[in-house]
Scaffold this motif. Structure first.
Motif, PDB file in Angstrom:
ATOM      1  N   ALA A   1       0.825  -1.211   0.000  1.00 43.00           N
ATOM      2  CA  ALA A   1       0.000   0.000   0.000  1.00 43.00           C
ATOM      3  C   ALA A   1       0.857   1.259   0.000  1.00 43.00           C
ATOM      4  CB  ALA A   1      -0.945  -0.006   1.200  1.00 43.00           C
ATOM      5  N   GLN A   2       2.077   1.147   0.503  1.00 43.62           N
ATOM      6  CA  GLN A   2       2.981   2.294   0.545  1.00 43.62           C
ATOM      7  C   GLN A   2       3.898   2.361  -0.676  1.00 43.62           C
ATOM      8  OE1 GLN A   2       4.256   1.236   4.633  1.00 43.62           O
ATOM      9  NE2 GLN A   2       3.981   3.419   5.048  1.00 43.62           N
ATOM     10  N   ALA A   3       3.762   1.422  -1.600  1.00 44.05           N
ATOM     11  CA  ALA A   3       4.641   1.367  -2.768  1.00 44.05           C
ATOM     12  C   ALA A   3       4.627   2.660  -3.589  1.00 44.05           C
ATOM     13  CB  ALA A   3       4.300   0.163  -3.641  1.00 44.05           C
ATOM     14  N   PRO A   4       3.465   3.283  -3.858  1.00 44.34           N
ATOM     15  CA  PRO A   4       3.504   4.537  -4.623  1.00 44.34           C
ATOM     16  C   PRO A   4       4.307   5.637  -3.925  1.00 44.34           C
ATOM     17  CG  PRO A   4       1.288   3.632  -4.644  1.00 44.34           C
ATOM     18  CD  PRO A   4       2.086   2.828  -3.641  1.00 44.34           C
ATOM     19  N   LEU A   5       4.191   5.721  -2.619  1.00 40.17           N
ATOM     20  CA  LEU A   5       4.945   6.710  -1.851  1.00 40.17           C
ATOM     21  C   LEU A   5       6.444   6.420  -1.954  1.00 40.17           C
ATOM     22  CD1 LEU A   5       4.144   8.073   1.617  1.00 40.17           C
ATOM     23  CD2 LEU A   5       6.333   6.982   1.229  1.00 40.17           C
ATOM     24  N   LEU A   6       6.818   5.170  -1.796  1.00 37.07           N
ATOM     25  CA  LEU A   6       8.225   4.790  -1.881  1.00 37.07           C
ATOM     26  C   LEU A   6       8.780   5.022  -3.282  1.00 37.07           C
ATOM     27  CD1 LEU A   6       7.985   1.542   0.240  1.00 37.07           C
ATOM     28  CD2 LEU A   6       8.983   3.724   0.951  1.00 37.07           C
TER      29      LEU A   6
ATOM     30  N   LEU B   1      12.397  10.920  -6.722  1.00 36.28           N
ATOM     31  CA  LEU B   1      12.996  12.203  -6.316  1.00 36.28           C
ATOM     32  C   LEU B   1      14.495  12.054  -6.083  1.00 36.28           C
ATOM     33  CD1 LEU B   1      10.385  13.701  -3.832  1.00 36.28           C
ATOM     34  CD2 LEU B   1      11.231  14.777  -5.922  1.00 36.28           C
ATOM     35  N   ALA B   2      14.887  10.954  -5.456  1.00 35.27           N
ATOM     36  CA  ALA B   2      16.308  10.730  -5.175  1.00 35.27           C
ATOM     37  C   ALA B   2      17.119  10.615  -6.464  1.00 35.27           C
ATOM     38  CB  ALA B   2      16.478   9.469  -4.331  1.00 35.27           C
ATOM     39  N   VAL B   3      16.536  10.013  -7.478  1.00 36.22           N
ATOM     40  CA  VAL B   3      17.229   9.853  -8.754  1.00 36.22           C
ATOM     41  C   VAL B   3      17.236  11.159  -9.550  1.00 36.22           C
ATOM     42  CG1 VAL B   3      17.105   8.696 -11.003  1.00 36.22           C
ATOM     43  CG2 VAL B   3      16.791   7.380  -8.899  1.00 36.22           C
ATOM     44  N   SER B   4      16.092  11.840  -9.601  1.00 39.84           N
ATOM     45  CA  SER B   4      16.011  13.051 -10.420  1.00 39.84           C
ATOM     46  C   SER B   4      16.575  14.296  -9.741  1.00 39.84           C
ATOM     47  CB  SER B   4      14.565  13.308 -10.852  1.00 39.84           C
ATOM     48  OG  SER B   4      13.732  13.514  -9.741  1.00 39.84           O
ATOM     49  N   HIS B   5      16.694  14.261  -8.415  1.00 38.44           N
ATOM     50  CA  HIS B   5      17.231  15.407  -7.661  1.00 38.44           C
ATOM     51  C   HIS B   5      18.217  14.891  -6.604  1.00 38.44           C
ATOM     52  CE1 HIS B   5      14.237  18.132  -9.375  1.00 38.44           C
ATOM     53  NE2 HIS B   5      13.358  17.173  -9.177  1.00 38.44           N
TER      54      HIS B   5
ATOM     55  N   ALA C   1      11.768  21.151  -6.130  1.00 36.49           N
ATOM     56  CA  ALA C   1      11.868  19.803  -6.691  1.00 36.49           C
ATOM     57  C   ALA C   1      10.495  19.188  -6.944  1.00 36.49           C
ATOM     58  CB  ALA C   1      12.681  18.900  -5.757  1.00 36.49           C
ATOM     59  N   LEU C   2       9.547  19.483  -6.074  1.00 33.66           N
ATOM     60  CA  LEU C   2       8.196  18.936  -6.219  1.00 33.66           C
ATOM     61  C   LEU C   2       7.319  19.765  -7.148  1.00 33.66           C
ATOM     62  CD1 LEU C   2       7.546  17.920  -2.511  1.00 33.66           C
ATOM     63  CD2 LEU C   2       7.924  16.364  -4.446  1.00 33.66           C
ATOM     64  N   GLY C   3       7.804  20.935  -7.567  1.00 37.64           N
ATOM     65  CA  GLY C   3       7.039  21.790  -8.460  1.00 37.64           C
ATOM     66  C   GLY C   3       5.826  22.422  -7.802  1.00 37.64           C
ATOM     67  N   VAL C   4       5.953  22.712  -6.515  1.00 34.46           N
ATOM     68  CA  VAL C   4       4.850  23.299  -5.751  1.00 34.46           C
ATOM     69  C   VAL C   4       4.912  24.823  -5.875  1.00 34.46           C
ATOM     70  CG1 VAL C   4       3.901  23.566  -3.414  1.00 34.46           C
ATOM     71  CG2 VAL C   4       4.798  21.343  -4.162  1.00 34.46           C
ATOM     72  N   PRO C   5       3.788  25.473  -6.161  1.00 36.27           N
ATOM     73  CA  PRO C   5       3.787  26.936  -6.263  1.00 36.27           C
ATOM     74  C   PRO C   5       4.208  27.595  -4.942  1.00 36.27           C
ATOM     75  CG  PRO C   5       1.711  26.031  -7.072  1.00 36.27           C
ATOM     76  CD  PRO C   5       2.456  24.905  -6.424  1.00 36.27           C
TER      77      PRO C   5
ATOM     78  N   ALA D   1       1.119  19.635  -0.168  1.00 34.78           N
ATOM     79  CA  ALA D   1       0.758  19.497  -1.573  1.00 34.78           C
ATOM     80  C   ALA D   1       0.670  18.025  -1.928  1.00 34.78           C
ATOM     81  CB  ALA D   1       1.801  20.175  -2.452  1.00 34.78           C
ATOM     82  N   THR D   2      -0.153  17.732  -2.913  1.00 29.64           N
ATOM     83  CA  THR D   2      -0.243  16.378  -3.429  1.00 29.64           C
ATOM     84  C   THR D   2       0.523  16.325  -4.743  1.00 29.64           C
ATOM     85  OG1 THR D   2      -2.389  16.060  -2.396  1.00 29.64           O
ATOM     86  CG2 THR D   2      -1.813  14.540  -4.175  1.00 29.64           C
ATOM     87  N   VAL D   3       1.525  15.455  -4.797  1.00 30.26           N
ATOM     88  CA  VAL D   3       2.377  15.314  -5.972  1.00 30.26           C
ATOM     89  C   VAL D   3       2.504  13.827  -6.279  1.00 30.26           C
ATOM     90  CG1 VAL D   3       4.662  15.763  -6.940  1.00 30.26           C
ATOM     91  CG2 VAL D   3       3.654  17.399  -5.331  1.00 30.26           C
ATOM     92  N   HIS D   4       2.187  13.447  -7.500  1.00 28.32           N
ATOM     93  CA  HIS D   4       2.252  12.047  -7.929  1.00 28.32           C
ATOM     94  C   HIS D   4       1.457  11.132  -7.004  1.00 28.32           C
ATOM     95  CE1 HIS D   4       5.147  13.253 -10.899  1.00 28.32           C
ATOM     96  NE2 HIS D   4       5.983  13.672  -9.986  1.00 28.32           N
TER      97      HIS D   4
END
Length: 96
Positions: free
Chosen positions: A8-13, A19-23, A57-61, A80-83
């Motif tokens: 159930a936590q897989a999307p969060l992980l 994020l770790a890879v892209s930033h 990094a999260l693209g939050v305004p 914020a909700t991201v992905h």
């Protein structure tokens, strides 16, 4: 997928791994996640500057950033909700 298991936590992980890879230079954090609400993540950082790095990094305004007080200390945070992940990112000034 039922609440209470790691799947159930897989999307969060996956979001954190992405994020770790892209930033890779994004400041490390203290993370809190729960099996009860598997899509929520609390991210505690050391300074307002680190909150800003996560916001970018999260693209939050920038308008989502709130400044307040917590226990007599300045607090900077955003939610914020991201992905599909509900982020609560914050730092208190002078935290260590």
């Amino acid at each position: 997928m039922s609440k209470g298991n790691l799947a159930a936590q897989a999307p969060l992980l996956a979001c954190l791994a992405g994020l770790a890879v892209s930033h890779p230079d994004l400041p490390g954090a203290y993370f809190v996640s729960s099996k009860v609400v598997p899509n929520e993540l609390t991210v505690q950082l050391k300074s307002p500057r680190e909150v800003e790095a996560w916001r970018e990094a999260l693209g939050v305004p920038v308008e989502k950033v709130v400044m307040d007080w917590l226990g007599g200390r300045p607090l900077v945070e955003f939610q914020a909700t991201v992905h599909g992940v509900d982020f609560h990112v914050y730092a208190t000034a002078g935290a260590s």
